[in-house]
Write a protein that holds these residues in place. Structure first.
Motif, PDB file in Angstrom:
ATOM      1  N   VAL A 187       0.861  -1.194   0.000  1.00  0.00           N
ATOM      2  CA  VAL A 187       0.000   0.000   0.000  1.00  0.00           C
ATOM      3  C   VAL A 187       0.891   1.237   0.000  1.00  0.00           C
ATOM      4  N   PRO A 188       0.966   1.972  -1.110  1.00  0.00           N
ATOM      5  CA  PRO A 188       1.735   3.214  -1.100  1.00  0.00           C
ATOM      6  C   PRO A 188       1.132   4.194  -0.099  1.00  0.00           C
ATOM      7  N   ALA A 189       1.977   4.773   0.749  1.00  0.00           N
ATOM      8  CA  ALA A 189       1.478   5.679   1.788  1.00  0.00           C
ATOM      9  C   ALA A 189       2.525   6.739   2.081  1.00  0.00           C
ATOM     10  N   VAL A 190       2.049   7.971   2.278  1.00  0.00           N
ATOM     11  CA  VAL A 190       2.938   9.081   2.621  1.00  0.00           C
ATOM     12  C   VAL A 190       2.319   9.874   3.766  1.00  0.00           C
ATOM     13  N   LEU A 191       3.166  10.526   4.536  1.00  0.00           N
ATOM     14  CA  LEU A 191       2.732  11.483   5.547  1.00  0.00           C
ATOM     15  C   LEU A 191       3.007  12.879   5.010  1.00  0.00           C
ATOM     16  N   VAL A 192       1.951  13.681   4.913  1.00  0.00           N
ATOM     17  CA  VAL A 192       2.041  15.020   4.357  1.00  0.00           C
ATOM     18  C   VAL A 192       1.781  16.021   5.472  1.00  0.00           C
ATOM     19  N   GLY A 193       2.609  17.048   5.532  1.00  0.00           N
ATOM     20  CA  GLY A 193       2.487  18.034   6.599  1.00  0.00           C
ATOM     21  C   GLY A 193       2.088  19.399   6.098  1.00  0.00           C
ATOM     22  N   ARG A 194       2.508  20.420   6.822  1.00  0.00           N
ATOM     23  CA  ARG A 194       2.169  21.792   6.473  1.00  0.00           C
ATOM     24  C   ARG A 194       2.692  22.134   5.080  1.00  0.00           C
ATOM     25  N   ARG A 195       1.943  22.976   4.404  1.00  0.00           N
ATOM     26  CA  ARG A 195       2.344  23.462   3.079  1.00  0.00           C
ATOM     27  C   ARG A 195       2.491  22.329   2.077  1.00  0.00           C
ATOM     28  N   LEU A 196       1.921  21.152   2.402  1.00  0.00           N
ATOM     29  CA  LEU A 196       2.015  19.947   1.570  1.00  0.00           C
ATOM     30  C   LEU A 196       3.448  19.424   1.481  1.00  0.00           C
ATOM     31  N   ASP A 197       4.202  19.613   2.569  1.00  0.00           N
ATOM     32  CA  ASP A 197       5.534  19.014   2.650  1.00  0.00           C
ATOM     33  C   ASP A 197       5.401  17.503   2.836  1.00  0.00           C
ATOM     34  N   ILE A 198       6.235  16.751   2.139  1.00  0.00           N
ATOM     35  CA  ILE A 198       6.248  15.292   2.258  1.00  0.00           C
ATOM     36  C   ILE A 198       7.253  14.933   3.347  1.00  0.00           C
ATOM     37  N   LEU A 199       6.743  14.424   4.478  1.00  0.00           N
ATOM     38  CA  LEU A 199       7.582  14.215   5.658  1.00  0.00           C
ATOM     39  C   LEU A 199       8.087  12.787   5.786  1.00  0.00           C
ATOM     40  N   ALA A 200       7.308  11.819   5.324  1.00  0.00           N
ATOM     41  CA  ALA A 200       7.709  10.413   5.439  1.00  0.00           C
ATOM     42  C   ALA A 200       6.952   9.610   4.393  1.00  0.00           C
ATOM     43  N   TRP A 201       7.487   8.446   4.062  1.00  0.00           N
ATOM     44  CA  TRP A 201       6.909   7.613   3.011  1.00  0.00           C
ATOM     45  C   TRP A 201       7.350   6.172   3.224  1.00  0.00           C
ATOM     46  N   ASN A 202       6.655   5.261   2.572  1.00  0.00           N
ATOM     47  CA  ASN A 202       7.095   3.862   2.644  1.00  0.00           C
ATOM     48  C   ASN A 202       7.683   3.438   1.299  1.00  0.00           C
ATOM     49  N   ARG A 203       8.121   2.184   1.246  1.00  0.00           N
ATOM     50  CA  ARG A 203       8.797   1.677   0.060  1.00  0.00           C
ATOM     51  C   ARG A 203       7.915   1.760  -1.178  1.00  0.00           C
ATOM     52  N   MET A 204       6.631   1.429  -1.033  1.00  0.00           N
ATOM     53  CA  MET A 204       5.728   1.447  -2.174  1.00  0.00           C
ATOM     54  C   MET A 204       5.468   2.865  -2.674  1.00  0.00           C
ATOM     55  N   ALA A 205       5.404   3.836  -1.774  1.00  0.00           N
ATOM     56  CA  ALA A 205       5.201   5.223  -2.204  1.00  0.00           C
ATOM     57  C   ALA A 205       6.401   5.713  -2.999  1.00  0.00           C
ATOM     58  N   ARG A 206       7.570   5.308  -2.578  1.00  0.00           N
ATOM     59  CA  ARG A 206       8.773   5.697  -3.316  1.00  0.00           C
ATOM     60  C   ARG A 206       8.776   5.073  -4.707  1.00  0.00           C
ATOM     61  N   ALA A 207       8.335   3.814  -4.798  1.00  0.00           N
ATOM     62  CA  ALA A 207       8.289   3.160  -6.099  1.00  0.00           C
ATOM     63  C   ALA A 207       7.211   3.752  -7.000  1.00  0.00           C
ATOM     64  N   LEU A 208       6.100   4.164  -6.408  1.00  0.00           N
ATOM     65  CA  LEU A 208       4.978   4.672  -7.195  1.00  0.00           C
ATOM     66  C   LEU A 208       5.144   6.137  -7.588  1.00  0.00           C
ATOM     67  N   LEU A 209       5.542   6.981  -6.635  1.00  0.00           N
ATOM     68  CA  LEU A 209       5.456   8.426  -6.831  1.00  0.00           C
ATOM     69  C   LEU A 209       6.780   9.094  -7.153  1.00  0.00           C
ATOM     70  N   SER A 210       7.819   8.774  -6.392  1.00  0.00           N
ATOM     71  CA  SER A 210       9.075   9.491  -6.587  1.00  0.00           C
ATOM     72  C   SER A 210      10.143   8.934  -5.651  1.00  0.00           C
ATOM     73  N   ASP A 211      11.385   9.132  -6.030  1.00  0.00           N
ATOM     74  CA  ASP A 211      12.501   8.747  -5.158  1.00  0.00           C
ATOM     75  C   ASP A 211      12.750   9.888  -4.170  1.00  0.00           C
ATOM     76  N   PHE A 212      11.922   9.935  -3.151  1.00  0.00           N
ATOM     77  CA  PHE A 212      12.002  11.041  -2.196  1.00  0.00           C
ATOM     78  C   PHE A 212      13.362  11.113  -1.505  1.00  0.00           C
ATOM     79  N   GLU A 213      13.973   9.962  -1.287  1.00  0.00           N
ATOM     80  CA  GLU A 213      15.243   9.956  -0.570  1.00  0.00           C
ATOM     81  C   GLU A 213      16.336  10.668  -1.348  1.00  0.00           C
ATOM     82  N   ALA A 214      16.207  10.722  -2.666  1.00  0.00           N
ATOM     83  CA  ALA A 214      17.222  11.372  -3.495  1.00  0.00           C
ATOM     84  C   ALA A 214      17.045  12.886  -3.554  1.00  0.00           C
ATOM     85  N   LEU A 215      15.973  13.401  -2.976  1.00  0.00           N
ATOM     86  CA  LEU A 215      15.672  14.823  -3.038  1.00  0.00           C
ATOM     87  C   LEU A 215      16.201  15.557  -1.809  1.00  0.00           C
ATOM     88  N   GLU A 216      16.533  16.820  -1.997  1.00  0.00           N
ATOM     89  CA  GLU A 216      16.840  17.669  -0.859  1.00  0.00           C
ATOM     90  C   GLU A 216      15.551  17.900  -0.063  1.00  0.00           C
TER      91      GLU A 216
END
Length: 287
Positions: free
Chosen positions: A123-152
């Motif tokens: 189940v792709p899942a992300v935690l979204v905070g203020r201003r729509l900041d992406i604060l945390a994600w799981n393995r499936m969310a990274r595979a589905l949406l974006s390589d968040f770990e590679a981003l600043e």
């Protein structure tokens, strides 16, 4: 953010979208000089004086009662979310200002929430905070949406990526609909926390760098994130139709949301998610 200006522009934009025939008034066609309803017509529908409504639309919401705001909201045919936004703009209480001050503190994700995300396999899942900041994600969310770990860290923002990253734009089949949804969410947050300096910086950056964002921001649409459907054009598994659900996370932070994505059982999209689960995250969505 100037609440008086926001109140003025919001009321004008809502009045402009209504036609006389929408509210049972005669339409004089080409003789009308303004789009939508006139101030006098709106005041009549709300049962307030033209002078009173004019002051309010000019941004002077001091001492306006909830009864008057409710009458204007009914006349403008506002949704529940729009009504709440109007109240935030017209009646900024001390409590709301105190909440806005909290936005200067970095948001924290409890270890328990991170463990929960990791446990949601398939189940792709992300935690979204203020201003729509992406604060945390799981393995499936990274595979589905974006390589968040590679981003600043500052790049992990839904709005910034949607409007400024061509790869993310290509990911959404209905990009225009997604763009309206995202800007409407930012507008809603701006009404709640108008003094958030990071929000002001984000809006300023996007307005300068994206003409499309500027046009949508000026429309003053507001909406809360709930549930719906996204169509994605994934580079590895093709087109996916996924429902999403949004849940507020309990624990003292009203600006923390859990967003999950799921496919209809036994559908091609469900098979696409299973393929992503098998392949892991060696090649994330925007690689």
């Amino acid at each position: 953010m100037d609440l008086s200006a926001e109140l003025s522009e919001f009321l004008r934009s809502r009045r402009a979208r209504l036609k006389p025939q929408d509210v049972g008034l005669p339409d004089f066609g080409r003789h009308r000089r303004v789009p939508g309803l006139r101030r006098e017509e709106l005041a009549q529908l709300a049962g307030v004086s033209v002078a009173y409504y004019t002051r309010l639309e000019q941004g002077n919401g001091r001492n306006v009662s909830m009864e008057v705001l409710d009458a204007i909201a009914r006349a403008l045919r506002l949704s529940e979310t729009e009504r709440a936004h109007l109240t935030h703009l017209a009646r900024p209480t001390a409590k709301k200002r105190q909440r806005a001050a909290v936005t200067n503190r970095p948001q924290q994700v409890r270890p328990g929430l991170r463990h929960m995300l990791d446990a949601m396999e398939g189940v792709p899942a992300v935690l979204v905070g203020r201003r729509l900041d992406i604060l945390a994600w799981n393995r499936m969310a990274r595979a589905l949406l974006s390589d968040f770990e590679a981003l600043e860290p500052h790049e992990r923002n839904v709005a910034r990526r949607l409007f400024l990253d061509p790869g993310v734009r290509d990911l959404y089949v209905d990009w225009e609909c997604k763009a309206v949804e995202v800007v409407s969410l930012l507008r809603l947050y701006a009404g709640r926390c108008p003094d958030d300096p990071e929000l002001l910086a984000l809006v300023g950056e996007l307005t300068v760098r994206s003409e499309e964002f500027g046009v949508l921001w000026a429309a003053h649409t507001v909406a809360d994130k709930g549930h719906g459907t996204n169509r994605l054009r994934h580079p590895l598994v093709g087109e996916l139709t996924l429902g999403y659900e949004t849940m507020r996370v309990a624990g003292g932070d009203p600006d923390l949301m859990l967003v999950t994505y799921q496919a209809e059982p036994d559908s091609p999209s469900a098979e696409g998610l299973r393929m992503l689960a098998r392949w892991g995250v060696d090649e994330p969505a925007d690689a």
